[in-house]
Design an enzyme around this catalytic site. Structure first.
Site, PDB file in Angstrom:
ATOM      1  N   HIS A 119      22.180  62.274  42.298  1.00 40.13           N
ATOM      2  CA  HIS A 119      22.689  60.995  42.818  1.00 40.13           C
ATOM      3  C   HIS A 119      21.636  59.895  42.789  1.00 40.13           C
ATOM      4  CE1 HIS A 119      25.993  63.405  45.069  1.00 40.13           C
ATOM      5  NE2 HIS A 119      26.306  63.178  43.801  1.00 40.13           N
ATOM      6  N   CYS A 157      16.607  39.158  33.223  1.00 39.07           N
ATOM      7  CA  CYS A 157      17.842  38.356  33.036  1.00 39.07           C
ATOM      8  C   CYS A 157      18.252  37.607  34.296  1.00 39.07           C
ATOM      9  CB  CYS A 157      18.990  39.276  32.573  1.00 39.07           C
ATOM     10  SG  CYS A 157      19.712  40.235  33.927  1.00 39.07           S
ATOM     11  N   THR A 195      23.812  71.127  52.830  1.00 40.05           N
ATOM     12  CA  THR A 195      24.829  70.236  52.286  1.00 40.05           C
ATOM     13  C   THR A 195      26.201  70.619  52.819  1.00 40.05           C
ATOM     14  OG1 THR A 195      25.847  69.308  50.295  1.00 40.05           O
ATOM     15  CG2 THR A 195      25.148  71.614  50.172  1.00 40.05           C
ATOM     16  N   GLN A 222      25.508  74.851  60.382  1.00 39.65           N
ATOM     17  CA  GLN A 222      26.964  74.764  60.591  1.00 39.65           C
ATOM     18  C   GLN A 222      27.716  75.515  59.478  1.00 39.65           C
ATOM     19  OE1 GLN A 222      28.146  73.121  63.205  1.00 39.65           O
ATOM     20  NE2 GLN A 222      26.105  72.379  63.812  1.00 39.65           N
TER      21      GLN A 222
HETATM   22  C1  BV8 Z   1      32.527  60.264  40.527  1.00 37.33           C
HETATM   23  C2  BV8 Z   1      23.973  58.547  46.819  1.00 37.33           C
HETATM   24  C3  BV8 Z   1      33.953  59.538  38.803  1.00 37.33           C
HETATM   25  C4  BV8 Z   1      24.200  57.254  47.505  1.00 37.33           C
HETATM   26  C5  BV8 Z   1      26.006  59.846  47.213  1.00 37.33           C
HETATM   27  C6  BV8 Z   1      36.679  65.137  42.247  1.00 37.33           C
HETATM   28  C7  BV8 Z   1      35.919  65.018  41.080  1.00 37.33           C
HETATM   29  C8  BV8 Z   1      35.098  63.908  40.887  1.00 37.33           C
HETATM   30  C9  BV8 Z   1      35.028  62.905  41.867  1.00 37.33           C
HETATM   31  C10 BV8 Z   1      35.786  63.022  43.018  1.00 37.33           C
HETATM   32  C11 BV8 Z   1      36.600  64.123  43.205  1.00 37.33           C
HETATM   33  N1  BV8 Z   1      37.216  63.970  44.395  1.00 37.33           N
HETATM   34  C12 BV8 Z   1      36.809  62.823  44.986  1.00 37.33           C
HETATM   35  C13 BV8 Z   1      35.952  62.200  44.159  1.00 37.33           C
HETATM   36  C14 BV8 Z   1      35.313  60.925  44.437  1.00 37.33           C
HETATM   37  C15 BV8 Z   1      33.958  61.073  45.128  1.00 37.33           C
HETATM   38  C16 BV8 Z   1      33.954  62.134  46.187  1.00 37.33           C
HETATM   39  O1  BV8 Z   1      33.522  63.264  45.965  1.00 37.33           O
HETATM   40  N2  BV8 Z   1      34.418  61.767  47.377  1.00 37.33           N
HETATM   41  C17 BV8 Z   1      34.392  62.702  48.488  1.00 37.33           C
HETATM   42  C18 BV8 Z   1      34.145  61.931  49.783  1.00 37.33           C
HETATM   43  C19 BV8 Z   1      35.708  63.449  48.512  1.00 37.33           C
HETATM   44  N3  BV8 Z   1      32.932  61.331  44.156  1.00 37.33           N
HETATM   45  C20 BV8 Z   1      32.373  60.281  43.507  1.00 37.33           C
HETATM   46  O2  BV8 Z   1      32.731  59.132  43.652  1.00 37.33           O
HETATM   47  C21 BV8 Z   1      31.273  60.606  42.534  1.00 37.33           C
HETATM   48  N4  BV8 Z   1      31.542  59.899  41.309  1.00 37.33           N
HETATM   49  O3  BV8 Z   1      33.135  61.267  40.636  1.00 37.33           O
HETATM   50  O4  BV8 Z   1      32.812  59.300  39.582  1.00 37.33           O
HETATM   51  C22 BV8 Z   1      33.674  58.893  37.503  1.00 37.33           C
HETATM   52  C23 BV8 Z   1      33.542  59.683  36.379  1.00 37.33           C
HETATM   53  C24 BV8 Z   1      33.319  59.067  35.154  1.00 37.33           C
HETATM   54  C25 BV8 Z   1      33.179  57.671  35.092  1.00 37.33           C
HETATM   55  C26 BV8 Z   1      33.285  56.897  36.243  1.00 37.33           C
HETATM   56  C27 BV8 Z   1      33.530  57.498  37.469  1.00 37.33           C
HETATM   57  C28 BV8 Z   1      29.909  60.077  43.007  1.00 37.33           C
HETATM   58  C29 BV8 Z   1      29.535  60.674  44.321  1.00 37.33           C
HETATM   59  C30 BV8 Z   1      28.089  60.299  44.646  1.00 37.33           C
HETATM   60  C31 BV8 Z   1      28.043  59.421  45.877  1.00 37.33           C
HETATM   61  N5  BV8 Z   1      26.640  59.179  46.261  1.00 37.33           N
HETATM   62  N6  BV8 Z   1      24.705  59.626  47.485  1.00 37.33           N
HETATM   63  C32 BV8 Z   1      23.519  57.190  48.844  1.00 37.33           C
HETATM   64  O5  BV8 Z   1      22.818  58.152  49.229  1.00 37.33           O
HETATM   65  O6  BV8 Z   1      23.693  56.142  49.505  1.00 37.33           O
HETATM   66  S1  BV8 Z   1      26.833  61.049  48.070  1.00 37.33           S
HETATM   67  C33 BV8 Z   1      25.966  61.531  49.483  1.00 37.33           C
HETATM   68  O7  BV8 Z   1      26.863  62.211  50.337  1.00 37.33           O
HETATM   69  C34 BV8 Z   1      24.912  62.587  49.264  1.00 37.33           C
HETATM   70  O8  BV8 Z   1      24.160  62.340  48.128  1.00 37.33           O
HETATM   71  C35 BV8 Z   1      25.669  63.890  49.191  1.00 37.33           C
HETATM   72  O9  BV8 Z   1      26.041  64.195  47.885  1.00 37.33           O
HETATM   73  C36 BV8 Z   1      26.937  63.581  49.926  1.00 37.33           C
HETATM   74  C37 BV8 Z   1      27.140  64.482  51.120  1.00 37.33           C
HETATM   75  O10 BV8 Z   1      25.988  64.508  51.804  1.00 37.33           O
HETATM   76  P1  BV8 Z   1      25.211  65.895  52.111  1.00 37.33           P
HETATM   77  O11 BV8 Z   1      23.971  65.863  51.309  1.00 37.33           O
HETATM   78  O12 BV8 Z   1      26.053  67.099  51.998  1.00 37.33           O
HETATM   79  O13 BV8 Z   1      24.899  65.578  53.574  1.00 37.33           O
HETATM   80  P2  BV8 Z   1      25.933  65.528  54.763  1.00 37.33           P
HETATM   81  O14 BV8 Z   1      25.438  64.515  55.713  1.00 37.33           O
HETATM   82  O15 BV8 Z   1      27.339  65.453  54.273  1.00 37.33           O
HETATM   83  O16 BV8 Z   1      25.772  66.983  55.377  1.00 37.33           O
HETATM   84  C38 BV8 Z   1      24.495  67.355  55.845  1.00 37.33           C
HETATM   85  C39 BV8 Z   1      24.560  68.857  55.987  1.00 37.33           C
HETATM   86  O17 BV8 Z   1      23.278  69.298  56.429  1.00 37.33           O
HETATM   87  C40 BV8 Z   1      25.570  69.322  57.018  1.00 37.33           C
HETATM   88  O18 BV8 Z   1      26.309  70.402  56.504  1.00 37.33           O
HETATM   89  C41 BV8 Z   1      24.686  69.769  58.203  1.00 37.33           C
HETATM   90  O19 BV8 Z   1      25.253  70.870  58.896  1.00 37.33           O
HETATM   91  C42 BV8 Z   1      23.455  70.203  57.489  1.00 37.33           C
HETATM   92  N7  BV8 Z   1      22.229  70.147  58.281  1.00 37.33           N
HETATM   93  C43 BV8 Z   1      21.920  69.297  59.305  1.00 37.33           C
HETATM   94  N8  BV8 Z   1      20.675  69.566  59.758  1.00 37.33           N
HETATM   95  C44 BV8 Z   1      20.193  70.602  58.998  1.00 37.33           C
HETATM   96  C45 BV8 Z   1      21.168  70.970  58.064  1.00 37.33           C
HETATM   97  N9  BV8 Z   1      20.994  71.960  57.168  1.00 37.33           N
HETATM   98  C46 BV8 Z   1      19.823  72.625  57.202  1.00 37.33           C
HETATM   99  N10 BV8 Z   1      18.831  72.331  58.082  1.00 37.33           N
HETATM  100  C47 BV8 Z   1      18.975  71.335  58.987  1.00 37.33           C
HETATM  101  N11 BV8 Z   1      17.996  71.070  59.858  1.00 37.33           N
HETATM  102 ZN    ZN Z   2      18.497  42.170  34.227  1.00 40.93          ZN
END
Ligand code: BV8
Ligand code: ZN
Length: 251
Positions: A119, A157, A195, A222
């Site tokens: 990402h 640009c 994740t 979790q």
């Molecule tokens: C795309 C960067 C299409 C930005 C991020 C099916 C197929 C393809 C796409 C989709 C699909 N269904 C839906 C989609 C659309 C969408 C999507 O998935 N939506 C979700 C909400 C359903 N996907 C997209 O839009 C992707 N693009 O598919 O484009 C396309 C194709 C061709 C041409 C044009 C377009 C792009 C998705 C990328 C988004 N960018 N990050 C930024 O950071 O600001 S996503 C961001 O959230 C993260 O990078 C990560 O991937 C995601 C989830 O975060 P996690 O890392 O899992 O963290 P989270 O907070 O959720 O959880 C933390 C975990 O840690 C918890 O489980 C917790 O219990 C645990 N934890 C807490 N403390 C600890 C711990 N674990 C261990 N130790 C600890 N101490």
């Molecule tokens: Zn530029």
């Protein structure tokens, strides 16, 4: 056999290890996870609506301010024992690839050579018009949480500089996705750490590894949607579980 011993045995015997990380591995460094990234001013916004091209188009100062706050926060914290344990796995396993969804640089700062950033990164800004990479000033004082900041203009640009991350609705970098798929499909063991496994196509990576016959080990305090595909679920924080796992695998 308890989970840690079984996981250590799998890891010690693995020839090809894939490590897949999410925001949870950086949580104990003080980097808010994605879902609770919105502290302070950000409580009024949903990250998924801010991390989009539309949000940047509608209000570049708000979005740029959020990312600059996050970049400064990352620059002011340090990798934790979880990141260092991942670097130790890379040192011990005959072949290891780190794939991260995180946009921070904590894996690099803990010694991981070339983590695959699915990402993008907070440290690779580029022009939103001509895609020319931009250089950013070293973080000065941390912008207070939630201050709006006007993005710099591209030297080539004049277009607005944007964060070098993948927003919702944007395609993942092809080379990174290919490298992640190759690592997962070819692994004997895939560790999925910190994740929620909810965002695609990144969330496919551990599932692909399991389908390809790899033993999946999950580290997360979790339960997550990945529990059913995990051979072993270590329910605990990464900064404790990972060093324990490395010590048990390679005493
Ligand atoms: C795309 C960067 C299409 C930005 C991020 C099916 C197929 C393809 C796409 C989709 C699909 N269904 C839906 C989609 C659309 C969408 C999507 O998935 N939506 C979700 C909400 C359903 N996907 C997209 O839009 C992707 N693009 O598919 O484009 C396309 C194709 C061709 C041409 C044009 C377009 C792009 C998705 C990328 C988004 N960018 N990050 C930024 O950071 O600001 S996503 C961001 O959230 C993260 O990078 C990560 O991937 C995601 C989830 O975060 P996690 O890392 O899992 O963290 P989270 O907070 O959720 O959880 C933390 C975990 O840690 C918890 O489980 C917790 O219990 C645990 N934890 C807490 N403390 C600890 C711990 N674990 C261990 N130790 C600890 N101490
Ligand atoms: Zn530029």
């Amino acid at each position: 056999m308890d989970g840690l011993r079984e996981a250590a045995k799998l890891l010690a015997q693995a020839q090809r290890v894939a490590v897949f990380t999410g925001a949870g591995i950086s949580a104990e460094s003080g980097v808010p996870t994605f879902r609770d990234a919105l502290t302070g001013l950000w409580e009024r916004f949903d990250a998924q609506s801010l991390a989009t091209p539309q949000a940047f188009q509608d209000d570049p100062d708000l979005v740029w301010g959020w990312y600059e706050w996050r970049r400064h926060r990352v620059s002011s914290v340090r990798p934790n024992p979880g990141h260092h344990a991942v670097a130790a796995i890379e040192a011990h396993a005959p072949q290891a690839t780190v794939v991260t969804q995180n946009v921070d640089d904590l894996h690099e700062r803990a010694g991981s050579a070339q983590p695959v950033h699915l990402h993008g990164s907070l440290f690779a800004p580029r022009c939103s018009v001509c895609a020319e990479p931009a250089t950013l000033p070293a973080p000065a004082g941390e912008p207070e949480d939630g201050r709006r900041l006007t993005p710099p203009a591209c030297a080539t640009c004049g277009g607005l500089i944007r964060p070098g991350v993948v927003w919702f609705g944007e395609a993942l970098p092809e080379a990174a996705l290919e490298a992640a798929v190759r690592a997962a499909a070819g692994s004997d063991v895939l560790l999925t750490i910190g994740t929620s496994g909810l965002v695609y196509p990144a969330a496919e990576i551990p599932r692909l590894a399991a389908r390809s016959g790899a033993a999946v080990i999950q580290v997360n305090p979790q339960p997550t949607p990945l529990d059913p595909i995990a051979r072993v679920n270590l329910h605990g924080p990464a900064a404790r579980c990972l060093p324990e796992l490395v010590a048990a695998a390679w005493p």
